[in-house]
Design an enzyme around this catalytic site. Sequence first.
Site, PDB file in Angstrom:
ATOM      1  N   GLU A  92     -62.220  37.641 -33.230  1.00 45.88           N
ATOM      2  CA  GLU A  92     -63.390  38.068 -31.788  1.00 45.88           C
ATOM      3  C   GLU A  92     -61.742  38.830 -31.354  1.00 45.88           C
ATOM      4  O   GLU A  92     -62.348  39.721 -29.859  1.00 45.88           O
ATOM      5  CB  GLU A  92     -63.575  36.936 -31.242  1.00 45.88           C
ATOM      6  N   GLY A 133     -63.366  36.054 -24.142  1.00 43.25           N
ATOM      7  CA  GLY A 133     -62.376  35.899 -25.473  1.00 43.25           C
ATOM      8  C   GLY A 133     -61.568  35.479 -25.237  1.00 43.25           C
ATOM      9  O   GLY A 133     -60.854  35.069 -26.573  1.00 43.25           O
TER      10      GLY A 133
HETATM   11  C1  LIG Z   1     -68.970  38.485 -20.102  1.00 44.19           C
HETATM   12  C2  LIG Z   1     -69.244  37.439 -20.380  1.00 44.19           C
HETATM   13  C3  LIG Z   1     -69.226  37.050 -21.293  1.00 44.19           C
HETATM   14  C4  LIG Z   1     -69.241  36.131 -21.779  1.00 44.19           C
HETATM   15  N1  LIG Z   1     -69.133  35.063 -23.062  1.00 44.19           N
HETATM   16  C5  LIG Z   1     -69.571  34.293 -23.608  1.00 44.19           C
HETATM   17  C6  LIG Z   1     -69.616  33.806 -25.583  1.00 44.19           C
HETATM   18  O1  LIG Z   1     -70.640  35.175 -25.669  1.00 44.19           O
HETATM   19  N2  LIG Z   1     -69.813  33.258 -25.674  1.00 44.19           N
HETATM   20  C7  LIG Z   1     -68.617  32.008 -25.172  1.00 44.19           C
HETATM   21  O2  LIG Z   1     -68.243  30.618 -25.924  1.00 44.19           O
HETATM   22  N3  LIG Z   1     -67.805  31.859 -23.844  1.00 44.19           N
HETATM   23  C8  LIG Z   1     -67.933  33.166 -23.454  1.00 44.19           C
HETATM   24  N4  LIG Z   1     -67.942  34.221 -22.062  1.00 44.19           N
HETATM   25  C9  LIG Z   1     -66.920  32.667 -21.395  1.00 44.19           C
HETATM   26  C10 LIG Z   1     -65.610  33.617 -21.757  1.00 44.19           C
HETATM   27  O3  LIG Z   1     -64.967  33.160 -22.720  1.00 44.19           O
HETATM   28  C11 LIG Z   1     -65.074  32.242 -20.670  1.00 44.19           C
HETATM   29  O4  LIG Z   1     -64.956  32.602 -18.893  1.00 44.19           O
HETATM   30  C12 LIG Z   1     -62.968  32.493 -20.290  1.00 44.19           C
HETATM   31  O5  LIG Z   1     -62.912  31.855 -21.864  1.00 44.19           O
HETATM   32  C13 LIG Z   1     -62.259  31.509 -19.957  1.00 44.19           C
HETATM   33  O6  LIG Z   1     -62.902  30.815 -19.688  1.00 44.19           O
HETATM   34  P1  LIG Z   1     -63.204  29.782 -17.458  1.00 44.19           P
HETATM   35  O7  LIG Z   1     -63.982  31.075 -16.919  1.00 44.19           O
HETATM   36  O8  LIG Z   1     -64.410  29.146 -17.620  1.00 44.19           O
HETATM   37  O9  LIG Z   1     -62.917  29.700 -17.295  1.00 44.19           O
HETATM   38  P2  LIG Z   1     -60.825  28.620 -16.703  1.00 44.19           P
HETATM   39  O10 LIG Z   1     -61.033  28.026 -18.467  1.00 44.19           O
HETATM   40  O11 LIG Z   1     -61.636  27.901 -16.191  1.00 44.19           O
HETATM   41  O12 LIG Z   1     -59.913  29.889 -16.682  1.00 44.19           O
HETATM   42  C14 LIG Z   1     -59.565  30.663 -15.357  1.00 44.19           C
HETATM   43  C15 LIG Z   1     -58.604  30.775 -15.059  1.00 44.19           C
HETATM   44  O13 LIG Z   1     -57.537  29.325 -14.689  1.00 44.19           O
HETATM   45  C16 LIG Z   1     -56.513  29.696 -15.491  1.00 44.19           C
HETATM   46  N5  LIG Z   1     -55.664  28.885 -16.880  1.00 44.19           N
HETATM   47  C17 LIG Z   1     -56.968  28.140 -17.279  1.00 44.19           C
HETATM   48  N6  LIG Z   1     -56.522  27.679 -18.628  1.00 44.19           N
HETATM   49  C18 LIG Z   1     -55.039  27.506 -19.010  1.00 44.19           C
HETATM   50  C19 LIG Z   1     -53.658  27.953 -19.156  1.00 44.19           C
HETATM   51  N7  LIG Z   1     -53.777  27.162 -20.284  1.00 44.19           N
HETATM   52  N8  LIG Z   1     -52.659  28.426 -18.831  1.00 44.19           N
HETATM   53  C20 LIG Z   1     -52.460  29.554 -17.640  1.00 44.19           C
HETATM   54  N9  LIG Z   1     -53.450  29.449 -16.536  1.00 44.19           N
HETATM   55  C21 LIG Z   1     -54.536  28.795 -17.486  1.00 44.19           C
HETATM   56  C22 LIG Z   1     -55.791  30.757 -15.603  1.00 44.19           C
HETATM   57  O14 LIG Z   1     -55.516  32.106 -14.613  1.00 44.19           O
HETATM   58  C23 LIG Z   1     -58.101  31.219 -16.228  1.00 44.19           C
HETATM   59  O15 LIG Z   1     -57.998  33.342 -15.846  1.00 44.19           O
HETATM   60  C24 LIG Z   1     -68.171  34.845 -21.285  1.00 44.19           C
HETATM   61  C25 LIG Z   1     -67.051  35.090 -20.176  1.00 44.19           C
HETATM   62  C26 LIG Z   1     -67.976  36.401 -19.688  1.00 44.19           C
HETATM   63  C27 LIG Z   1     -67.894  37.017 -18.208  1.00 44.19           C
END
Ligand SMILES: Cc1cc2nc3c(=O)[nH]c(=O)nc-3n(C[C@H](O)[C@H](O)[C@H](O)COP(=O)(O)OP(=O)(O)OC[C@H]3O[C@@H](n4cnc5c(N)ncnc54)[C@H](O)[C@@H]3O)c2cc1C
Length: 391
Positions: free
Chosen positions: A250, A373
Site C-alpha cells: 500500500e 496509509g
Molecule cells: C482521504 C483519506 C482516505 C483514507 N482512506 C482510508 C481507507 O481507505 N482505509 C482506512 O482504513 N483508512 C483510510 N484513511 C485513514 C488513514 O489511514 C488514517 O488517517 C491514518 O492512518 C492516520 O490515522 P488517524 O487519522 O486516526 O491519525 P492518528 O493515528 O490519530 O494520528 C494523528 C497524529 O498523531 C501522531 N501520532 C500517532 N501515533 C503516533 C506514533 N506512534 N508515534 C508518533 N506520533 C504519532 C502523529 O503526529 C499523527 O499524525 C484515509 C484517510 C484519509 C485522509
Amino acid sequence: MFRRAYLQPQHAEFAARVEGFLDAHVVPHHADWAARGGGLPRALWQEAGAAGLLCRTVPQVYGGPGGDLLEAAIITEALGQRRISGFLTCLQSDIVAPFVLKLGREDQKRHWLPALASGNAVGAIAMTEPQGGSDIAGIETTARRHGDSIVLNGTKTHISNAMTADVIIVAARTVLPDSGDPARRSQPAISLVMVEAERPGITRQPIDKAGMPALDTGTITFEDCVVPAANLLGAEHMGFVYLMTFLGIERLVLATYAQACAERLLRDLIADCDARKTAAGSLLDYQNTRFVLADLYSACAVNRAFVDHCLIAAQGGRSDPKAACIAKLRVTDTLRQIAAFGVQFRGAAGISGATGARASQDMLDSAVQSVWGGTSEIMRDVIGQGLASVL
Ligand SMILES: Cc1cc2nc3c(=O)[nH]c(=O)nc-3n(C[C@H](O)[C@H](O)[C@H](O)COP(=O)(O)OP(=O)(O)OC[C@H]3O[C@@H](n4cnc5c(N)ncnc54)[C@H](O)[C@@H]3O)c2cc1C
C-alpha cells in the site's frame, strides 16, 4: 519530468492508452466532482474495467488483464500527473484486489476478482477507527463468532470508497482461542472479513473533506452485522500479520501516486514562475526562486530514482516494506514543500485561485498524502526500528 530508461516501448504504448482514457472520461469532470464532494457515475468503474485499467495485475484466469506491476504503476502515475484524486483506482486495483488474490480461497477469488477487475464491484478496505488509525493493534471493532456466523460491531472512519463500495474488507478484533501457541498469542487478535455492503446492520455516512474533496470517503458503522464465517479472508486471527505485510505494498502504491503528483505540481510551478513577469524579467530571474526550485527539482529527481528502485524490486518479487516507508516519507515531504511554494510563488493568486492555479487546493490535497496509509511519524517509527542492524 525524468527519463526512465527501464521502461520498455510497450509501457509507453500502455501509458498513452491510460492517459487517453483519463483525459476523455475523468479529467473533464473532475472539478465538478470536487465541487459536489463526489458523485462519480457508477458506469465509470465499468468503463475503466473494460479499458483494462482496473486490477491490472490480477491474472486473466480471475478475470483481470494479467498485466505487470509496472503497468499498474503507470496507471497510478497517470492519475497523479493529472491531479486526479476522485477516481483513485489504485485503491481497488493494487490494495483491495491483492488481499483477495493472495489470501482468498478459490471460491472467494472466483467470485470477487472478476467483479473488481470489470468494475462491476467496487471494493474498500476498512482499518481506521475514530479513536486512531495509527494504532492498528488497538482496533476495537469486534468480530464475534456464533457458530458459522460472525457478528460485527464497531465504527470505521475515513474509508475511501465507503459510499460506493460493494464489498468492504473489514479489520476486526477477534477472540483468540486458547491454542497454547505463544507465537500466535503475541499478535493482536485481528481477523479480516469480507463484508457485502448491503448487509443489514451497516450504515454509511459520507465525510466532507477540504483535501481531495472528490474522493468518496466515509464512516461505516456495523451494528450486529451478521456475515457468514466463510467470509473470513485468510486465516482467522491472522489479520494483524496480513495488514502489516500488505501495508508495504500500500505504501509503495501511495508513494508512486505522490511522486507523480509532486512532478506535476513542480512542472506547473516552474512554468508559472517562468511566465510571471517581474521587474527582473520573470520570477525565474530571481536567484531565490531558482535556488528553491533547484532544491525541489533535486529532491524530486532523487525521490524518482528511489521510487523506481522500489518498483523494480517489487516487480522482481523483492518488495521491501521499510523501503516503501522511506519512499512514502521522502516523497510526501517533498510534495508538501512543492505545494507550499506553489502558493508562495504565485502570490495572492495562489490563495484566491485567480489564475486557476489551484495552488491552495494542492496544499490541502498534498496534506492528505502524509497522513493516509500511515502518517509520516509512523513511517519514521518503522524506519527507526532496528536501526542498529544497519551498522
Ligand atoms: C482521504 C483519506 C482516505 C483514507 N482512506 C482510508 C481507507 O481507505 N482505509 C482506512 O482504513 N483508512 C483510510 N484513511 C485513514 C488513514 O489511514 C488514517 O488517517 C491514518 O492512518 C492516520 O490515522 P488517524 O487519522 O486516526 O491519525 P492518528 O493515528 O490519530 O494520528 C494523528 C497524529 O498523531 C501522531 N501520532 C500517532 N501515533 C503516533 C506514533 N506512534 N508515534 C508518533 N506520533 C504519532 C502523529 O503526529 C499523527 O499524525 C484515509 C484517510 C484519509 C485522509
